[in-house]
Design an enzyme around this catalytic site. Structure first.
Site, PDB file in Angstrom:
ATOM      1  N   LYS A  38      12.897  -7.442  -1.573  1.00 58.65           N
ATOM      2  CA  LYS A  38      14.290  -7.249  -2.013  1.00 58.65           C
ATOM      3  C   LYS A  38      14.997  -6.291  -1.055  1.00 58.65           C
ATOM      4  O   LYS A  38      14.336  -5.559  -0.296  1.00 58.65           O
ATOM      5  CB  LYS A  38      14.295  -6.688  -3.437  1.00 58.65           C
ATOM      6  CG  LYS A  38      13.573  -5.354  -3.549  1.00 58.65           C
ATOM      7  CD  LYS A  38      13.208  -5.019  -4.983  1.00 58.65           C
ATOM      8  CE  LYS A  38      12.522  -3.668  -5.018  1.00 58.65           C
ATOM      9  NZ  LYS A  38      11.862  -3.410  -6.288  1.00 58.65           N
ATOM     10  N   TYR A 258      31.434  18.396  13.332  1.00 57.87           N
ATOM     11  CA  TYR A 258      32.507  18.488  12.330  1.00 57.87           C
ATOM     12  C   TYR A 258      32.286  19.660  11.380  1.00 57.87           C
ATOM     13  O   TYR A 258      31.158  19.935  10.967  1.00 57.87           O
ATOM     14  CB  TYR A 258      32.548  17.204  11.501  1.00 57.87           C
ATOM     15  CG  TYR A 258      33.167  16.026  12.210  1.00 57.87           C
ATOM     16  CD1 TYR A 258      34.479  16.059  12.661  1.00 57.87           C
ATOM     17  CD2 TYR A 258      32.428  14.861  12.409  1.00 57.87           C
ATOM     18  CE1 TYR A 258      35.050  14.964  13.291  1.00 57.87           C
ATOM     19  CE2 TYR A 258      32.991  13.761  13.035  1.00 57.87           C
ATOM     20  CZ  TYR A 258      34.306  13.819  13.479  1.00 57.87           C
ATOM     21  OH  TYR A 258      34.855  12.737  14.098  1.00 57.87           O
TER      22      TYR A 258
HETATM   23  C1  LIG Z   1      10.567  -2.997  -6.043  1.00 55.70           C
HETATM   24  C2  LIG Z   1       9.586  -3.205  -7.126  1.00 55.70           C
HETATM   25  C3  LIG Z   1       8.205  -3.011  -6.891  1.00 55.70           C
HETATM   26  C4  LIG Z   1       7.660  -2.459  -5.602  1.00 55.70           C
HETATM   27  O1  LIG Z   1       7.764  -1.059  -5.584  1.00 55.70           O
HETATM   28  P1  LIG Z   1       7.056  -0.198  -4.432  1.00 55.70           P
HETATM   29  O2  LIG Z   1       7.145   1.176  -4.939  1.00 55.70           O
HETATM   30  O3  LIG Z   1       7.865  -0.407  -3.187  1.00 55.70           O
HETATM   31  O4  LIG Z   1       5.684  -0.702  -4.294  1.00 55.70           O
HETATM   32  C5  LIG Z   1       7.338  -3.314  -7.917  1.00 55.70           C
HETATM   33  N1  LIG Z   1       7.782  -3.777  -9.109  1.00 55.70           N
HETATM   34  C6  LIG Z   1       9.084  -3.952  -9.375  1.00 55.70           C
HETATM   35  C7  LIG Z   1       9.507  -4.459 -10.712  1.00 55.70           C
HETATM   36  C8  LIG Z   1      10.022  -3.664  -8.398  1.00 55.70           C
HETATM   37  O5  LIG Z   1      11.329  -3.843  -8.674  1.00 55.70           O
END
Ligand SMILES: *Cc1c(COP(=O)(O)O)cnc(C)c1O
Length: 361
Positions: A38, A258
């Site tokens: 994702k 800045y």
């Molecule tokens: C993104 C996600 C993961 C993976 O998490 P990590 O900490 O990157 O391993 C696992 N389960 C769900 C439901 C997620 O949304």
């Protein structure tokens, strides 16, 4: 677009990614791996990561169906779990068509799936809320849904899941409490495959290694808890680099950047690097945030600009325009930067903007 002139880039090491995935399998040999891709694979490039993991990860996970469709249209064939699930019958139809696996996490989704007229039956992941209190059914609704879905012609298989709220915190027993609740509810359904561990669950809670692991961060070569060693050998997949584009000497008392946030206490040499918050480098980075240059850490000084940052290279005679600095990756942990910016590695990786070319090796 041709080869860019600007040399700022995120190097994506697909060999490291594949090795991390193989090491994960060796570490938890009884489990299959769902790789979460994702948010453009946490900034690494969803397509790059998905391609590299075909033949290593068994499934992919995305947040919503548009992310999954992009992968399918690009020719990725692995099954893809939709972690937020579906929000209409049209999305369920697309699941049938493209071999997507929806997570069912509320009673509305259960009803919609039971009532739908589908071209074929779907594998679904059914989510129990064990304490995260974000998505998932309570135990009564979960058991009812499990029985209804198992009996439904729209469903070919149910996989049970839950999500940990605090698995990187080994000093807390919250994860054990969540796990115990999960097991209590699933006790009566011994044949249902399960998925509970994210990266932190996998790293720190052996009892959480069930049929399916769901991992992002560890696959990308970053430990879920910076204070604990990695559970198995991992290599960072992303290395973010930027060239030095200016070097100057300033007198004691001079300001840099800045808002005149940083003032030189002594005659200082300042290097300007071609990366800024427009590239996803965090604007909240405080003075002293480490940058890797010529084999050592040098401190960021002055505010992060949109296209540039400034670092203190006093006493480093050898730095010249064109030299390459590393913002995080192979030599400098993204955690170290995150800690100086009051955020976490996930956010820094995810924020690397499309303006930064990914160089895939
Ligand atoms: C993104 C996600 C993961 C993976 O998490 P990590 O900490 O990157 O391993 C696992 N389960 C769900 C439901 C997620 O949304």
């Amino acid at each position: 677009m041709g080869v860019p002139f600007r040399r700022t880039k995120a190097i994506i090491d697909t060999k490291a990614l594949q090795q991390n995935c193989r090491n994960m399998h060796a570490f938890a040999p009884a489990s299959k791996v769902l790789a979460t891709v994702k948010a453009d694979a946490y900034g690494h490039g969803a397509l790059t990561v998905a391609r590299a993991l075909q033949g290593c990860a068994e499934q992919l996970g995305v947040a919503f169906i548009d992310e999954a469709l992009d992968l399918r249209q690009a020719g990725i064939e692995l099954p893809i779990v939709l972690l937020d699930g579906c929000f209409s019958e049209a999305e369920l139809d697309l699941c049938c068509q493209h071999h997507f696996i929806p997570v069912i996490h509320n009673t509305e989704q259960v009803q919609e799936l039971l009532a739908a007229t589908l071209a074929k039956s779907l594998v679904v992941w059914l989510k129990l809320d064990t304490g995260m209190h974000r998505l998932g059914l309570n135990s009564t609704d979960f058991q009812k849904a499990l029985e209804q879905l198992t009996a439904s012609k729209n469903v070919s298989q149910v996989i049970a899941m839950t999500h940990f709220a605090d698995a990187d915190n080994t000093a807390s027993d919250y994860t054990s409490v969540q796990l115990a609740q999960f097991d209590r509810v699933l006790e009566n359904y011994p044949d249902i495959p399960c998925s509970v561990a994210n990266s932190a669950g996998l790293a720190h809670w052996p009892a959480a290694r069930r049929e399916w692991l769901r991992s992002g961060l560890l696959l990308y070569g970053v430990t879920p808890n910076p204070d604990l060693p990695a559970p198995f050998a991992i290599t960072p997949v992303m290395t973010l680099t930027a060239p030095v584009i200016a070097v100057r000497d300033i007198p004691a008392g001079a300001y840099v950047g800045y808002g005149c946030r940083w003032q030189a206490r002594r005659p200082s040499r300042i290097a300007t690097l071609a990366i800024g918050y427009g590239d996803g480098y965090p604007r909240h980075a405080s003075d002293g945030t480490p940058v890797w240059l010529h084999g050592r850490e040098v401190p960021l000084v002055g505010r992060v600009s949109m296209d540039m940052i400034t670092v203190d290279i006093t006493d480093m005679a050898e730095v010249a325009i064109g030299d390459e600095a590393e913002l995080w990756g192979q030599n400098l942990s993204v955690h170290e930067v995150a800690q100086k910016c009051d955020t976490i590695s996930y956010e820094l990786l995810t924020r690397v903007s499309p303006r930064v070319p990914r160089e895939i090796i």
